[in-house]
Design a protein around this motif. Sequence first.
Motif, PDB file in Angstrom:
ATOM      1  N   ARG A 106       0.857  -1.118   0.006  1.00  0.00           N
ATOM      2  CA  ARG A 106      -0.032   0.068   0.121  1.00  0.00           C
ATOM      3  C   ARG A 106       0.777   1.388   0.145  1.00  0.00           C
ATOM      4  O   ARG A 106       0.343   2.316  -0.130  1.00  0.00           O
ATOM      5  N   CYS A 107       2.165   1.003   0.236  1.00  0.00           N
ATOM      6  CA  CYS A 107       3.010   2.333   0.514  1.00  0.00           C
ATOM      7  C   CYS A 107       3.376   2.816  -0.929  1.00  0.00           C
ATOM      8  O   CYS A 107       3.891   2.129  -1.788  1.00  0.00           O
ATOM      9  N   SER A 108       3.646   4.089  -1.035  1.00  0.00           N
ATOM     10  CA  SER A 108       3.973   4.727  -2.324  1.00  0.00           C
ATOM     11  C   SER A 108       5.550   4.665  -2.436  1.00  0.00           C
ATOM     12  O   SER A 108       5.855   4.815  -1.405  1.00  0.00           O
ATOM     13  N   PHE A 109       6.048   4.084  -3.747  1.00  0.00           N
ATOM     14  CA  PHE A 109       7.216   3.748  -3.595  1.00  0.00           C
ATOM     15  C   PHE A 109       8.296   5.110  -3.561  1.00  0.00           C
ATOM     16  O   PHE A 109       9.220   4.873  -2.694  1.00  0.00           O
ATOM     17  N   ALA A 110       7.874   6.266  -3.765  1.00  0.00           N
ATOM     18  CA  ALA A 110       8.689   7.393  -3.483  1.00  0.00           C
ATOM     19  C   ALA A 110       8.639   7.461  -2.272  1.00  0.00           C
ATOM     20  O   ALA A 110       9.635   8.106  -1.762  1.00  0.00           O
ATOM     21  N   PHE A 111       7.679   7.288  -1.279  1.00  0.00           N
ATOM     22  CA  PHE A 111       7.638   7.492   0.213  1.00  0.00           C
ATOM     23  C   PHE A 111       8.846   6.406   0.908  1.00  0.00           C
ATOM     24  O   PHE A 111       9.833   6.597   1.503  1.00  0.00           O
ATOM     25  N   SER A 112       8.596   5.228   0.306  1.00  0.00           N
ATOM     26  CA  SER A 112       9.383   4.226   0.801  1.00  0.00           C
ATOM     27  C   SER A 112      10.968   4.523   0.332  1.00  0.00           C
ATOM     28  O   SER A 112      11.930   4.147   1.302  1.00  0.00           O
ATOM     29  N   ALA A 113      11.082   4.945  -0.847  1.00  0.00           N
ATOM     30  CA  ALA A 113      12.465   5.425  -1.050  1.00  0.00           C
ATOM     31  C   ALA A 113      12.930   6.482  -0.275  1.00  0.00           C
ATOM     32  O   ALA A 113      14.426   6.326   0.310  1.00  0.00           O
ATOM     33  N   ALA A 114      12.202   7.460   0.127  1.00  0.00           N
ATOM     34  CA  ALA A 114      12.684   8.395   1.127  1.00  0.00           C
ATOM     35  C   ALA A 114      13.031   7.760   2.221  1.00  0.00           C
ATOM     36  O   ALA A 114      13.963   8.262   3.125  1.00  0.00           O
ATOM     37  N   VAL A 115      12.483   6.747   3.073  1.00  0.00           N
ATOM     38  CA  VAL A 115      12.832   6.142   4.135  1.00  0.00           C
ATOM     39  C   VAL A 115      13.780   5.330   3.912  1.00  0.00           C
ATOM     40  O   VAL A 115      15.001   5.383   4.801  1.00  0.00           O
ATOM     41  N   LEU A 116      13.781   4.398   2.918  1.00  0.00           N
ATOM     42  CA  LEU A 116      14.829   3.523   2.821  1.00  0.00           C
ATOM     43  C   LEU A 116      16.244   4.151   2.384  1.00  0.00           C
ATOM     44  O   LEU A 116      17.438   3.997   3.077  1.00  0.00           O
ATOM     45  N   ARG A 117      16.308   5.124   1.697  1.00  0.00           N
ATOM     46  CA  ARG A 117      17.659   5.714   1.340  1.00  0.00           C
ATOM     47  C   ARG A 117      17.736   7.244   2.189  1.00  0.00           C
ATOM     48  O   ARG A 117      18.995   7.621   2.262  1.00  0.00           O
ATOM     49  N   GLY A 118      16.759   7.816   2.375  1.00  0.00           N
ATOM     50  CA  GLY A 118      16.865   9.127   3.029  1.00  0.00           C
ATOM     51  C   GLY A 118      17.203   9.121   4.507  1.00  0.00           C
ATOM     52  O   GLY A 118      18.367   9.896   4.797  1.00  0.00           O
ATOM     53  N   PHE A 119      16.726   8.143   5.270  1.00  0.00           N
ATOM     54  CA  PHE A 119      17.086   7.991   6.799  1.00  0.00           C
ATOM     55  C   PHE A 119      18.620   7.756   6.896  1.00  0.00           C
ATOM     56  O   PHE A 119      19.233   8.347   7.637  1.00  0.00           O
TER      57      PHE A 119
END
Length: 152
Positions: A106-119
């Motif tokens: 259900r998660c938007s990939f853009a948001f997931s990428a921000a969490v995976l790579r951004g944090f």
Amino acid sequence: EQHLGELFQRFPDQSDALRAYLSYSQAALQTVPLFFLSKALPQWLFPLYRWLFLGGFMRYAGRTTEEVLREFFPVPPSGKEGSHNSSKLASALCGLWVDTGCPPQRCSFAFSAAVLRGFPLSGAAYPLGGPTQIVRDLIEVIEGAGGRVLVR
């Protein structure tokens, strides 16, 4: 980002797919600031801004994390070599899904990428004084503007 080296070591047969996925997620991450900037614009300007600048973001945001993971790490039929490794790697890559607030399907990939790579790259934010400091500061602003904060 240190954990990525370990992923390459644990899944050497998936290294090309992992590199491609990380590149794709980095590209998605680079579009996120443009989206956040759009929230500061006047509403009348947003349609033009979206048309000019948010096409890339919308492509990433319009897909779920699960869709993207299946694209880069397709699960071969059970019993074939690599079938277990592919799904284990995909699971490891979306292990931070709990920080997004919704599961990968259900998660938007853009948001997931921000969490995976951004944090890991920028670090997460945590207010000095803990989460209650946010409330204290909000109360100060509300009362400074003449409002009142009522609690039970």
